[in-house]
Design an enzyme around this catalytic site. Structure first.
Site: not given
Length: 495
Positions: A318, A349
């Site tokens: 990521n 998140h």
């Protein structure tokens, strides 16, 4: 999930058409902005229904805040609003509509849009309010010197290439792509000596796209055949915990978490291929003159699977989100930047408790891994044989530690997460605390080197690369004598 895959495949075809028929040499930037935005909103509407209005509302209100508040403080207001709006949407989706749903949800694209809104707000603040002398070299290179129009803003946030799965890109990179401005790429060595200059106008992405689509196919095949036979939830199965030996449990922990990664490989690599197919993502040439299409790449699979340290894993997983966390949080934190960065990552998140357990554990694992590396590694790098043994041991330890850390991220809830950790007697938590208490963390001089001494796992290597490369990455490796390739992509580009 079917909608997501269908829409991404449609976006891939649209990207090829966009590059062929709406090339910057044939079409004005205005038309390219309009088409990219409308296609993006159409895909969002098809995939998420009227929930796609959240994308427009979040972007529209953020733009209004930028215009009304002014460049001095708008980055703070945009950050609070965008992250707050995202959090409210995540709370309603999780706790009101469908807890634990695994289908594609509208908050996923909002996470990317939140990154873009906050990144651009800070870049405008840096470029239009702060003095150049107060900026780091990477901030100076990213700084935006004029306020974008509403169309440019919506196009950046909601274009069809990245609205469903990203990845994040800098505003200046995106505008350069849309406007089709050529730029000179200069290949340099780490010592600053210029090697070769290339003048590039329109490199072909076909080979890069084909390679990435092949990776997508293999990842999807692995996910559909292997992943479902190795569920992470089996780690907390009562019968398995009571009957399996420790080596078997550790091995299954590793393979089950490894099997959970291909779906991310598929989604992120396909998103990368879509951007490349549209002509976006080129970041220069290597020393042999071969094109590099990894400007917005989000991962490096080989480095992830064979990582020998927590740092190496996070450097290659990521990637664009790690850059975003570095730019908007770590570099600007007034205290405990590592802890603040992990907290922001958890909030971004979502609101599942498992996310917070994972990132809090991640803070401890990161500090412990850094302490061990700083105090132990130099004893094992002299002899090639000893270093090979060290690398094998650290690879095994890293893979187990990563798997141990991210189990709550997959299980989502508190009870199953604590069931797993208690079945392991919180062994790595205890070990991490002992390591942090016993081994001193290296510290450097105060002042300009303050951040360098406490950089998170993914940040130290990025700091040097961002001085010239901005979003570019060199391959992570353990040989410090290997030359680093540094590309300045704005050498001849006007602000």
């Amino acid at each position: 999930q079917v909608n997501f895959v269908v829409c991404q495949l449609f976006a891939l075809l649209a990207a090829i058409w966009f590059r062929t028929y709406l090339h910057s040499s044939k079409t004005s930037p205005f038309v390219r902005h309009v088409v990219a935005t409308l296609l993006g909103l159409y895909l969002a509407l098809f995939c998420f229904g009227w929930y796609a209005l959240h994308f427009v509302i979040q972007s529209g209100i953020s733009y209004y805040i930028m215009i009304v508040i002014g460049v001095e403080n708008m980055h703070k207001y945009c950050f609070v609003f965008a992250l707050g709006y995202l959090t409210v949407c995540q709370i309603t989706r999780v706790y009101i509509f469908d807890y634990g749903q695994y289908s594609a949800d509208f908050s996923g694209p909002m996470m990317i849009i939140t990154q873009k809104i906050t990144s651009l707000a800070f870049e405008i603040h840096d470029g239009m309010f702060r003095k150049n002398d107060d900026l780091t070299p990477s901030q100076r290179c990213l700084a935006v010197r004029r306020m974008p129009s509403l169309l440019e803003y919506l196009s950046y946030n909601c274009n069809f290439m990245g609205i469903l799965a990203g990845p994040l890109c800098s505003y200046k990179d995106y505008i350069t792509f849309i406007e089709g401005r050529s730029y000179q790429l200069q290949q340099s060595e780490a010592n600053g000596k210029e090697d070769t200059k290339y003048e590039q106008t329109d490199p072909s992405p076909n080979i890069a796209v084909a390679q990435k689509l092949l990776i997508c196919g293999l990842s999807l095949l692995f996910h559909m055949t292997i992943t479902k036979t190795l569920p992470v939830e089996y780690n907390i199965d009562d019968n398995f915990r009571t009957t399996a030996s420790w080596p078997v449990r550790v091995f299954y922990l590793y393979v089950s978490l490894m099997a959970a990664r291909p779906k991310y490989y598929f989604a992120w690599t396909l998103a990368d291929a879509i951007n490349n197919a549209a002509g976006f993502g080129f970041r220069g040439y290597d020393k042999n003159g071969v094109t590099r299409w990894d400007l917005v790449s989000n991962l490096r699979i080989q480095q992830i699977e064979f990582s020998t340290s927590f740092k190496m894993f996070l450097d290659n997983w990521n990637i664009q989100t790690a850059l975003w966390l570095k730019r908007v949080c770590y570099e600007r934190a007034t205290f405990s930047p590592t802890i603040q960065t992990f907290i922001l990552s958890a909030i971004w998140h979502g609101v599942y408790p498992g996310y917070y357990l994972t990132f809090l554990t991640g803070v401890l694992m990161t500090l412990a891994a850094r302490a061990i590396r700083n105090n132990v590694r130099h004893y094992f790098v002299e002899s090639p044989t000893v270093k090979l043994c060290y690398d094998v041991i650290t690879w095994m330890a890293t893979q187990v530690a990563i798997s141990y850390t991210v189990v709550p991220f997959v299980l989502l809830s508190v009870r199953p997460s604590f069931t797993f950790y208690s079945s392991c007697y919180f062994c790595l938590h205890i070990a991490g605390i002992l390591v942090v208490l016993v081994f001193p963390l290296k510290r450097t001089q105060k002042g300009s080197k303050k951040h360098e001494s406490n950089q998170p796992a993914w940040s130290k290597k990025l700091e040097e690369e961002n001085l010239l490369q901005r979003n570019s990455y060199s391959t992570t490796n353990n040989s410090f004598s290997q030359k680093q390739e540094i590309t300045c992509r704005y050498q001849a580009l006007k602000q």
